[in-house]
Design a protein around this motif. Structure first.
Motif, PDB file in Angstrom:
ATOM      1  N   ARG A 154       0.861  -1.222   0.053  1.00  0.00           N
ATOM      2  CA  ARG A 154       0.024   0.172  -0.197  1.00  0.00           C
ATOM      3  C   ARG A 154       0.952   1.461   0.103  1.00  0.00           C
ATOM      4  NH1 ARG A 154      -4.268  -2.106   4.732  1.00  0.00           N
ATOM      5  NH2 ARG A 154      -5.020  -3.679   3.657  1.00  0.00           N
ATOM      6  N   ILE A 155       1.961   1.230   0.654  1.00  0.00           N
ATOM      7  CA  ILE A 155       2.856   2.390   0.639  1.00  0.00           C
ATOM      8  C   ILE A 155       4.116   2.112  -0.261  1.00  0.00           C
ATOM      9  CG2 ILE A 155       4.547   3.529   1.874  1.00  0.00           C
ATOM     10  CD1 ILE A 155       2.615   3.231   4.261  1.00  0.00           C
ATOM     11  N   PRO A 156       4.059   2.509  -1.704  1.00  0.00           N
ATOM     12  CA  PRO A 156       5.210   2.092  -2.560  1.00  0.00           C
ATOM     13  C   PRO A 156       6.668   2.389  -1.898  1.00  0.00           C
ATOM     14  CG  PRO A 156       3.382   3.302  -3.721  1.00  0.00           C
ATOM     15  CD  PRO A 156       3.307   3.618  -1.976  1.00  0.00           C
ATOM     16  N   THR A 157       7.515   1.772  -2.266  1.00  0.00           N
ATOM     17  CA  THR A 157       9.109   2.041  -2.086  1.00  0.00           C
ATOM     18  C   THR A 157       9.645   2.261  -3.083  1.00  0.00           C
ATOM     19  OG1 THR A 157       9.660  -0.143  -2.308  1.00  0.00           O
ATOM     20  CG2 THR A 157       8.833   0.588   0.030  1.00  0.00           C
ATOM     21  N   ALA A 158       9.226   2.277  -4.441  1.00  0.00           N
ATOM     22  CA  ALA A 158       9.896   2.643  -5.513  1.00  0.00           C
ATOM     23  C   ALA A 158       8.915   3.298  -6.646  1.00  0.00           C
ATOM     24  CB  ALA A 158      10.622   1.613  -6.106  1.00  0.00           C
ATOM     25  N   VAL A 159       9.213   3.977  -7.544  1.00  0.00           N
ATOM     26  CA  VAL A 159       8.261   4.479  -8.420  1.00  0.00           C
ATOM     27  C   VAL A 159       8.474   3.744  -9.729  1.00  0.00           C
ATOM     28  CG1 VAL A 159       7.739   6.719 -10.005  1.00  0.00           C
ATOM     29  CG2 VAL A 159       8.855   6.888  -7.875  1.00  0.00           C
ATOM     30  N   PRO A 160       7.053   3.016 -10.060  1.00  0.00           N
ATOM     31  CA  PRO A 160       7.047   1.974 -11.269  1.00  0.00           C
ATOM     32  C   PRO A 160       7.349   2.830 -12.419  1.00  0.00           C
ATOM     33  CG  PRO A 160       5.097   1.830  -9.785  1.00  0.00           C
ATOM     34  CD  PRO A 160       5.893   2.991  -9.229  1.00  0.00           C
ATOM     35  N   GLU A 161       7.855   2.251 -13.602  1.00  0.00           N
ATOM     36  CA  GLU A 161       8.283   2.967 -14.777  1.00  0.00           C
ATOM     37  C   GLU A 161       6.971   3.205 -15.511  1.00  0.00           C
ATOM     38  OE1 GLU A 161      11.095   0.568 -17.023  1.00  0.00           O
ATOM     39  OE2 GLU A 161      12.625   0.745 -15.743  1.00  0.00           O
ATOM     40  N   LYS A 162       5.912   2.339 -15.397  1.00  0.00           N
ATOM     41  CA  LYS A 162       4.557   2.494 -16.071  1.00  0.00           C
ATOM     42  C   LYS A 162       3.536   1.967 -15.002  1.00  0.00           C
ATOM     43  CE  LYS A 162       4.886  -1.958 -18.055  1.00  0.00           C
ATOM     44  NZ  LYS A 162       4.665  -2.770 -19.532  1.00  0.00           N
ATOM     45  N   VAL A 163       2.251   2.266 -15.397  1.00  0.00           N
ATOM     46  CA  VAL A 163       1.159   1.817 -14.511  1.00  0.00           C
ATOM     47  C   VAL A 163       1.078   0.223 -14.584  1.00  0.00           C
ATOM     48  CG1 VAL A 163      -1.205   1.925 -14.248  1.00  0.00           C
ATOM     49  CG2 VAL A 163      -0.245   3.841 -14.633  1.00  0.00           C
ATOM     50  N   ALA A 192       4.922   8.121  -6.173  1.00  0.00           N
ATOM     51  CA  ALA A 192       4.372   6.739  -6.385  1.00  0.00           C
ATOM     52  C   ALA A 192       3.125   6.852  -5.793  1.00  0.00           C
ATOM     53  CB  ALA A 192       5.277   5.794  -5.966  1.00  0.00           C
ATOM     54  N   TRP A 193       2.170   6.061  -6.460  1.00  0.00           N
ATOM     55  CA  TRP A 193       0.701   5.832  -5.928  1.00  0.00           C
ATOM     56  C   TRP A 193       0.131   4.414  -5.875  1.00  0.00           C
ATOM     57  CZ3 TRP A 193      -2.551   4.057  -9.326  1.00  0.00           C
ATOM     58  CH2 TRP A 193      -2.434   4.140 -10.619  1.00  0.00           C
ATOM     59  N   TYR A 194      -0.766   4.208  -5.196  1.00  0.00           N
ATOM     60  CA  TYR A 194      -1.222   2.845  -5.044  1.00  0.00           C
ATOM     61  C   TYR A 194      -2.650   2.779  -4.511  1.00  0.00           C
ATOM     62  CZ  TYR A 194      -1.795  -2.247  -3.437  1.00  0.00           C
ATOM     63  OH  TYR A 194      -2.534  -3.186  -3.364  1.00  0.00           O
ATOM     64  N   VAL A 195      -3.443   2.041  -5.257  1.00  0.00           N
ATOM     65  CA  VAL A 195      -4.923   1.752  -4.973  1.00  0.00           C
ATOM     66  C   VAL A 195      -5.107   0.105  -5.055  1.00  0.00           C
ATOM     67  CG1 VAL A 195      -5.587   3.823  -5.422  1.00  0.00           C
ATOM     68  CG2 VAL A 195      -5.626   2.181  -7.222  1.00  0.00           C
ATOM     69  N   HIS A 252     -16.031  -5.888   2.083  1.00  0.00           N
ATOM     70  CA  HIS A 252     -15.251  -5.261   0.934  1.00  0.00           C
ATOM     71  C   HIS A 252     -14.112  -4.285   1.943  1.00  0.00           C
ATOM     72  CE1 HIS A 252     -17.512  -1.281   1.978  1.00  0.00           C
ATOM     73  NE2 HIS A 252     -18.575  -2.353   2.036  1.00  0.00           N
ATOM     74  N   SER A 253     -13.152  -4.030   1.050  1.00  0.00           N
ATOM     75  CA  SER A 253     -12.172  -3.437   1.554  1.00  0.00           C
ATOM     76  C   SER A 253     -11.399  -2.633   0.473  1.00  0.00           C
ATOM     77  CB  SER A 253     -10.975  -4.426   2.283  1.00  0.00           C
ATOM     78  OG  SER A 253      -9.727  -3.575   2.738  1.00  0.00           O
ATOM     79  N   TYR A 254     -11.023  -1.328   0.866  1.00  0.00           N
ATOM     80  CA  TYR A 254     -10.385  -0.356  -0.275  1.00  0.00           C
ATOM     81  C   TYR A 254      -9.128   0.238   0.512  1.00  0.00           C
ATOM     82  CZ  TYR A 254     -14.901  -1.530  -2.398  1.00  0.00           C
ATOM     83  OH  TYR A 254     -15.886  -2.091  -2.892  1.00  0.00           O
ATOM     84  N   SER A 255      -7.988   0.523  -0.320  1.00  0.00           N
ATOM     85  CA  SER A 255      -7.083   1.209   0.225  1.00  0.00           C
ATOM     86  C   SER A 255      -6.393   2.080  -0.789  1.00  0.00           C
ATOM     87  CB  SER A 255      -5.894  -0.037   0.502  1.00  0.00           C
ATOM     88  OG  SER A 255      -6.277  -0.730   1.274  1.00  0.00           O
ATOM     89  N   GLY A 256      -5.749   3.184  -0.440  1.00  0.00           N
ATOM     90  CA  GLY A 256      -4.607   3.896  -1.227  1.00  0.00           C
ATOM     91  C   GLY A 256      -3.634   4.347  -0.475  1.00  0.00           C
ATOM     92  N   GLY A 268       6.282   7.611   2.883  1.00  0.00           N
ATOM     93  CA  GLY A 268       4.728   7.320   2.439  1.00  0.00           C
ATOM     94  C   GLY A 268       3.615   7.294   3.450  1.00  0.00           C
ATOM     95  N   PHE A 269       2.313   7.404   2.967  1.00  0.00           N
ATOM     96  CA  PHE A 269       1.269   7.319   3.778  1.00  0.00           C
ATOM     97  C   PHE A 269       0.064   6.662   2.950  1.00  0.00           C
ATOM     98  CE2 PHE A 269      -3.039   9.108   4.846  1.00  0.00           C
ATOM     99  CZ  PHE A 269      -3.030   9.044   6.233  1.00  0.00           C
ATOM    100  N   SER A 270      -0.675   5.836   3.850  1.00  0.00           N
ATOM    101  CA  SER A 270      -1.803   5.025   3.235  1.00  0.00           C
ATOM    102  C   SER A 270      -2.932   5.056   4.021  1.00  0.00           C
ATOM    103  CB  SER A 270      -1.480   3.679   2.900  1.00  0.00           C
ATOM    104  OG  SER A 270      -1.187   2.685   4.407  1.00  0.00           O
ATOM    105  N   VAL A 271      -4.093   4.851   3.354  1.00  0.00           N
ATOM    106  CA  VAL A 271      -5.626   4.857   4.587  1.00  0.00           C
ATOM    107  C   VAL A 271      -6.125   3.278   3.891  1.00  0.00           C
ATOM    108  CG1 VAL A 271      -7.723   5.874   4.775  1.00  0.00           C
ATOM    109  CG2 VAL A 271      -5.467   7.163   4.311  1.00  0.00           C
ATOM    110  N   ASN A 272      -6.683   2.698   4.769  1.00  0.00           N
ATOM    111  CA  ASN A 272      -7.463   1.575   4.216  1.00  0.00           C
ATOM    112  C   ASN A 272      -8.752   1.542   5.231  1.00  0.00           C
ATOM    113  OD1 ASN A 272      -8.154  -1.570   5.787  1.00  0.00           O
ATOM    114  ND2 ASN A 272      -7.825  -1.400   3.406  1.00  0.00           N
TER     115      ASN A 272
END
Length: 711
Positions: A154-163, A192-195, A252-256, A268-272
């Motif tokens: 949920r908290i990325p440690t690197a930036v992906p080159e693409k989605v 970097a972001w994550y969902v 159901h569960s959702y995170s960002g 980084g920061f995340s919410v679930n």
């Protein structure tokens, strides 16, 4: 059922037992485990560690954590219907097994009661690490039995080159469950972001035969035959045939999450958000109401029409759990350029947890847990062969149970722990040392405060027979403070169908664990030299072991369980060996065992510790081809006739499973078709580790199938 000789199984399991770390066909790369602060590869960690990831995790993933991990060595499932499944590690569970979300406590109410689900969605897990044996040095006194650490990215440690991302759909015939999962990650520049998200819904669990098993020994546990007859009538009224009533669920569960990544680290920061509504199997609670009591009241929308076939309206209270949780996490890391300090890690988590016990659709007892936890760790390399880590852990938990059936008073628990870990290599030898000091303060609403000072220490010596082969011997001293429910419980817990009595004079537990292990893993070799072998034996002496003792008495027509201190000894073995064969085929032999007994004898009572896992042995055959693979797996569990005082024995079983998957490319994206047939023999399986074993067996024969798209 086949009966095993205990000694024979112990010896056989050392020579041959289950899939241990990661996947047996994993690529030749080092997989570092996060349960070690020193970024050590799984193959080099002295403690027995299993890693479940990739396709192996996707095959095993289920609605509950216990069901997901039940085939791992030394791990059993403490099920409580289809909505709850908690891991039991070497016979230890609840407050002795730490369930972590990316190295921080999940901070829910799962360790308070067997009917409380862990606030973790295994379908969203990226990797699960299982550390068997004491891990209290790094994670505190709640980890004296083991650790299950779930990482989800949920908290990325690197930036992906693409989605990048994945979408998965699956269906399970055991309970008509439909589940859908998605996860996406991307970024630009240093951001970097994550969902992610998961939705699952299921009906009642299908089983072979009746849900409730009746024992002829009830009369021995009660004072008069009249009550035994009433209990039989109670069981008959709530019993169901072919399914377990009130086990439908919806969750159901959702995170960002978002991270800022630099060359030297990230922050980084995340919410679930998690919502889970599940039923407690019928028959586990005994109170009825007249038609007038619920006239005009609405029942939960999930209740099925089948229930009405077994009882008229108003006769049955269908108890459900309505769980809601919001979790916030902060994670950061800074890597130093100097010669001594290596890395500084920071983790802060806040969890707002609540669940309500719904009694026939009406809100009853409300459990809340507002918890903070922070962890700071710094690692170093002294340059003279010594590496190490220092850490500080702070926790603050405000727990409350409010309502007519609250069996425990509100309390606040705060702890502070400092630990250090050191390691050194010389020649073929490797030494690991560790120590921890911890202070635990428990402040109940009405009773007197309780304070505990805890000390832990460990030492493990490894000898590498070759680069990919080593033996190890470890010794650990650990201490655990009693938790609030063990100290202050006083009341009927209807979902568990028992009356709990705490003891505010409990002493802290103190344990000494000894472990001998052997590890061989060399995938670069050919033939039999590429066999993967894991074996370990352990001995755990626990002074003032805390457990809920079945007193044989009754209160409010419920059996009384009173928390007490009593010295106990646990010992056992687990092992696995996987042999690669020609054409991508392999064969795996596996098994585990644990035996636990109290050191003192009470006249007329069993000295066995209750709810221990049975002896298990098994065989797996499989293959991995270019585009597809398959595995056939059989597990034989022995009878568990060492049930403990006033407890019933559990029959053994044979569980046979078959799984397969096919990889293909669709429009430039990878896709995986997968299917699993579980419990092919349609065996009646009752988990000896479960309080609910006489009311809710495991699912019968079922098929699960799905598709996973990877972008």
């Amino acid at each position: 059922m086949i009966k095993f000789n205990t000694l024979a199984l112990a010896i056989a399991s050392l020579a041959a037992p289950t899939i241990y770390a990661a996947e047996y066909n994993s690529p030749l790369e080092e997989v570092n485990v996060t349960v070690s602060p020193l970024d050590k590869p799984a193959d080099a960690v002295a403690a027995p560690v299993s890693i479940l990831s990739g396709d192996a995790l996707r095959k095993s993933a289920a609605a509950t954590l216990g069901q997901t991990l039940q085939d791992q060595p030394g791990v059993a499932n403490a099920s409580f219907g289809s909505g709850v499944g908690l891991p039991v590690i070497r016979g230890q569970s609840a407050n002795r097994v730490k369930i972590l979300s990316d190295n921080l406590d999940v901070s829910d109410a799962s360790n308070t009661s067997a009917d409380h689900a862990a606030s973790i969605e295994p379908l969203l897990a990226e990797r699960i690490e299982i550390l068997r044996g004491p891990a209290a040095l790094r994670y505190g006194s709640g980890a004296v039995g083991g650790v299950v650490n779930i990482t989800d990215g949920r908290i990325p440690t690197a930036v992906p080159e693409k989605v990048e991302g994945a979408v998965e759909l699956r269906h399970n015939s055991a309970d008509n469950q439909d589940a859908s999962v998605f996860r996406f990650t991307g970024g630009a520049g240093q951001l970097a972001w994550y969902v992610d998200g998961v939705y699952r819904e299921n009906d009642n669990t299908e089983i072979p035969g009746l849900a409730i098993v009746e024992h002829g020994e009830h009369e021995e546990h009660h004072d008069h035959e009249e009550h035994a007859g009433e209990e039989g009538e109670h069981e008959e009224a709530f019993n169901t045939d072919g399914f377990v009533g009130n086990t439908n669920a919806r969750a159901h569960s959702y995170s960002g999450g978002v991270s800022w990544v630099t060359d030297s680290g990230f922050i980084g920061f995340s919410v679930n958000r998690l919502e889970n509504n599940y039923g407690i199997p019928l028959g586990t609670h005994e109170h009825h109401h007249d038609d007038e009591d619920h006239a005009g009241e609405d029942h939960d929308d999930h209740d099925h029409d089948e229930h009405e076939e077994h009882a008229e309206a108003g006769e049955i209270d269908a108890v459900r759990i309505d769980l809601v949780q919001t979790r916030y996490d902060l994670k950061g890391e800074h890597r130093f350029d100097g010669d001594y300090w290596d890395k500084l890690s920071l983790r802060i988590g806040y969890n707002d947890y609540e669940h309500v016990e719904l009694d026939a659709g009406n809100p009853g007892t409300r459990f809340t847990n507002e918890a903070w936890e922070s962890r700071v760790e710094i690692t170093h390399d002294a340059g003279n062969g010594w590496r190490g880590a220092y850490g500080l852990q702070l926790t603050d938990k405000d727990f409350a149970a409010v309502g007519g059936h609250a069996f425990i008073q509100p309390s606040r628990t705060r702890s502070a722990g400092f630990f250090t870990m050191k390691e050194r290599e010389w020649g073929n030898w490797h030494l690991d040392l560790g120590a921890r000091l911890e202070r635990v303060d428990i402040d109940p609403e009405t009773a007197s405060d309780r304070d505990y000072n805890l000390i832990g220490a460990s030492a493990t010596l490894q000898y590498f027979l070759a680069e990919h082969q080593h033996i190890s011997f470890g010794a650990t001293h650990s201490e655990r403070a009693p938790v609030a429910e063990e100290l202050f419980a006083d009341g009927a817990h209807l979902a568990e169908s028992r009356y709990l009595l705490g003891n505010n004079q409990l002493d802290k537990e103190n344990g000494v664990n000894l472990e001998l292990g052997y590890h061989h893993h060399n995938e670069a070799a050919n033939g039999w030299h590429a066999a993967r072998i894991e074996a370990s034996v352990f001995y755990n002496q626990i002074g003032d072991y805390i457990y809920a003792q079945n007193t044989g008495g009754e209160e409010e027509e419920l059996p009384v369980y009173a928390y007490a201190n009593r010295d106990a000894t646990f010992y056992g073995a687990e092992a696995s060996v996987t042999f690669p064969l020609q054409g991508g085929h392999y064969v795996t032999l596996f098994g585990d065992m644990v035996r636990a007994s109290f050191d003192d004898a009470i006249a007329g009572e069993s000295s066995d510790v209750p709810r221990m896992p049975p002896l298990r042995m098994g065989l797996a055959l499989g293959a991995e081809y270019d585009q597809w693979g398959w595995e056939w797996r059989t597990v034989q569990a022995a009878d568990q006739d060492r049930a403990g005082a006033y407890e019933e024995p559990t029959d053994g079983y044979t569980r046979m499973d078959l799984s397969a998957e096919y990889n293909l490319n669709i429009g430039g994206s990878d896709a995986v078709l997968f299917a699993s047939a579980r419990n092919l023999l349609d065996e009646e399986i009752r988990n000896s580790t479960s309080l609910l074993r006489d009311y809710a067996p495991a699912p019968g024969r079922s098929i699960e199938a799905g598709v996973r798209f990877i972008f």
